[in-house]
Structure formats: C-alpha cells, structure tokens
Design a protein around this motif. Structure first.
Motif, short mmCIF file in Angstrom:
data_model
loop_
_atom_site.label_atom_id
_atom_site.label_comp_id
_atom_site.label_asym_id
_atom_site.label_seq_id
_atom_site.Cartn_x
_atom_site.Cartn_y
_atom_site.Cartn_z
N GLY A 70 0.81 -1.21 0.00
CA GLY A 70 0.00 0.00 0.00
C GLY A 70 0.85 1.26 0.00
N TYR A 71 0.20 2.38 -0.19
CA TYR A 71 0.87 3.67 -0.35
C TYR A 71 1.68 4.05 0.89
N PRO A 87 2.72 -11.40 -2.68
CA PRO A 87 4.11 -10.93 -2.64
C PRO A 87 4.63 -10.43 -3.98
N GLU A 88 4.08 -10.93 -5.08
CA GLU A 88 4.57 -10.50 -6.38
C GLU A 88 4.35 -9.00 -6.61
N ARG A 89 3.41 -8.42 -5.88
CA ARG A 89 3.15 -6.99 -6.04
C ARG A 89 4.25 -6.12 -5.41
N GLU A 133 11.88 -9.17 5.49
CA GLU A 133 11.34 -10.53 5.43
C GLU A 133 9.90 -10.42 4.94
N VAL A 134 9.59 -11.10 3.87
CA VAL A 134 8.24 -11.04 3.30
C VAL A 134 7.47 -12.29 3.71
N VAL A 135 6.27 -12.08 4.25
CA VAL A 135 5.40 -13.18 4.66
C VAL A 135 4.08 -13.03 3.91
N GLN A 136 3.68 -14.08 3.26
CA GLN A 136 2.38 -14.07 2.58
C GLN A 136 1.30 -14.43 3.58
#
Length: 288
Positions: A13-14, A37-39, A50-53
């Motif tokens: 988000g912004y 996550p692809e966004r 760290e990215v968590v879906q």
C-alpha cells in the motif's frame, strides 16, 4: 541487543511502502505481510525485509506473521471487497488483535480515518475506520491510533482522485457536499507520526488526529492543485448528484476502481478536520 522486529501489514500500500524504508533507516528489522508478494516486485527495499504471505481472513497465516514481533502496524482496509466490507474490516481487526495478543506483541499502531464519530451523516467508510480502531482496542495489546483525512502525495488514493479529475475537466460539476471541510496532510508528515510512535510508549492507548495547517473545502483542494499545475478550472456544485455517479466517474477517469471509489466519495459527505490537536501539541512538547 538486536533491534525490534516490526511487522508492517498491507505492505504494497501507499503508506506502508513509504514507511518501510524509514524503519530500515532507523535500524529496525522489518517483516512485510502481504497477500500477493509479487506486487512487491521492484521495491528498492525488498531484499532488506522478510516477506510473509498472509491474509487476515486466515488465522494460521497471522500466527506465523506475528511470531517474534514487537510492534505491528495495522495499515489495511477491505473497501475493495465491495458490499459488506465494513463487517469484513471488523472481523479482520478482531482476528488481528487476538493473534497479536497470542503472539506476545507489545504494541499495535493503526492508521485510520479522520472524522467526527458523532456526526449524523458519517459515511460507512469513515465509520468503519473508526470502528476498526475500537475493535483493535478491545484486545489486550496497547494501540496507538492515528486518524488522517486527505493524504497529499503522488500515489495516495485521495490525491490521485483529485489529480486525475482536475487534469481531465476544465469545467467540473460536483455534489454540494464538496463544500464540506478537509484538512489535508502531507504523506511525509504522516510517516513522521507513525515512526515517532515507536519511541513514545506514553502514546499507547491514545488517539491522535492528524491534519495540515490549513482547513479548506474539498473543492479547494482541487483548485489548489489546478493552480500548482497552471490549469484554469471552473468548479461548481449541483444538488442531487448521487454517490454512485461520482464514483463511476472516478472509476472511468482515475486509477481508483469503482469498489473503492464508492466509499471514498461517500466519505466526502462529512467534514474531515482535526477536533483534538493533541498530536501537534505533544509534538511541540517532545512527547510524540
């Protein structure tokens, strides 16, 4: 001592996408919670977090996202869900508050909407923003709630509505409630407040209303943009223009889809101004 782990929800988000680099600059470890996550592809900070879906509709994903987190930023809404989104938002806030408590989270920072909850004509979108904060506070994790109206900055939904409509129409009629008052605030200042809340535990449990130095009709925000762009625009109001028609116009002419434009346009039916200036007064006394 290792830096605190901070969870940022709605990371594509912004506001979240501007908050994350500020947190990294301050030395915090950041975990980004996002449904898709692809966004996040192309974000300069992507390799540093760290990215968590996860989805707030599924508690099992929340448990993993909140594990080991000290502070969680709640920066999501469900307006794109269409009809019934207000119930979706309340349920999401309830699940999040419970999951945060179970995970031992110390602090939730929530960004909601600026409106007078006592207003009789308060739009469902704005009431839902306020009720989301109330639902989060029903949990045991302390909440710092910020309320903002029009956030000025490229990429902000409110700003993009203003920009595209003003760019497209030399003559623009609007509903008479465009004369209602707004108190725009720069996106940079919103981030300043959100980050400051990390260092001031005395702000936990409080609600802070945020606004810039000027109060103006919603129409004036469009006039100001036109002047900055050197555009000549004639704006006037007509009674009886329905919300759905204005929302459809926004859908056609801006990047804001109809499902989101409808509650946003409806939110213009009441003033969005600071009634309690605690945020600014505490800022000047170095308390927040």
């Amino acid at each position: 001592m290792a830096a605190h782990l901070i969870l940022v929800t709605g990371s594509n988000g912004y506001i979240a996408s501007r908050l994350i680099p500020r947190l990294l600059e301050r030395g915090y470890r950041v975990r980004a919670l996002v449904r898709r996550p692809e966004r996040l592809a192309g974000r300069a900070w992507l390799k540093s977090v760290e990215v968590v879906q996860g989805d707030l509709r599924h508690p099992e994903g929340l448990r993993a996202a909140l594990n080991g987190v000290h502070t969680a930023y709640y920066l999501i809404h469900s307006m794109s869900s269409g009809r019934g989104y207000t119930q979706v938002e309340r349920e999401a806030a309830r699940r999040f508050a419970q999951a945060a408590d179970d995970a031992g989270v110390q602090h939730i920072i929530y960004l909601g909407g600026l409106a007078d909850p006592r207003a009789k004509n308060l739009a469902p979108h704005m009431r839902s923003r306020i009720e989301t904060g109330e639902t989060l506070r029903l949990g045991r994790v302390p909440v710092t709630e910020f309320r903002a109206g029009v956030i000025a900055g490229p990429g902000s939904i409110s700003f993009e509505m203003i920009r595209f409509l003003t760019e497209c129409f030399p003559i623009l009629p609007g509903p008479d409630w465009l004369r209602n008052k707004a108190q725009p605030i720069a996106a940079t200042n919103v981030i300043d407040y959100l980050v400051a809340a990390l260092d001031h535990p005395e702000g936990r449990g409080k609600i802070y209303e945020m606004g810039g130095p000027e109060v103006m009709p919603y129409m004036e925000t469009m006039r100001r943009y036109a002047r900055e762009r050197g555009l000549k625009r004639w704006l006037f109001t007509l009674p009886g223009i329905p919300i759905w028609l204005m929302a459809r116009l926004v859908d056609w002419l801006t990047p804001v889809p109809y499902a989101i434009a409808t509650p946003l346009v409806g939110g213009l039916q009441s003033d969005s101004v600071v009634l309690d200036d605690a945020a600014r007064s505490e800022e000047h006394t170095s308390e927040l």
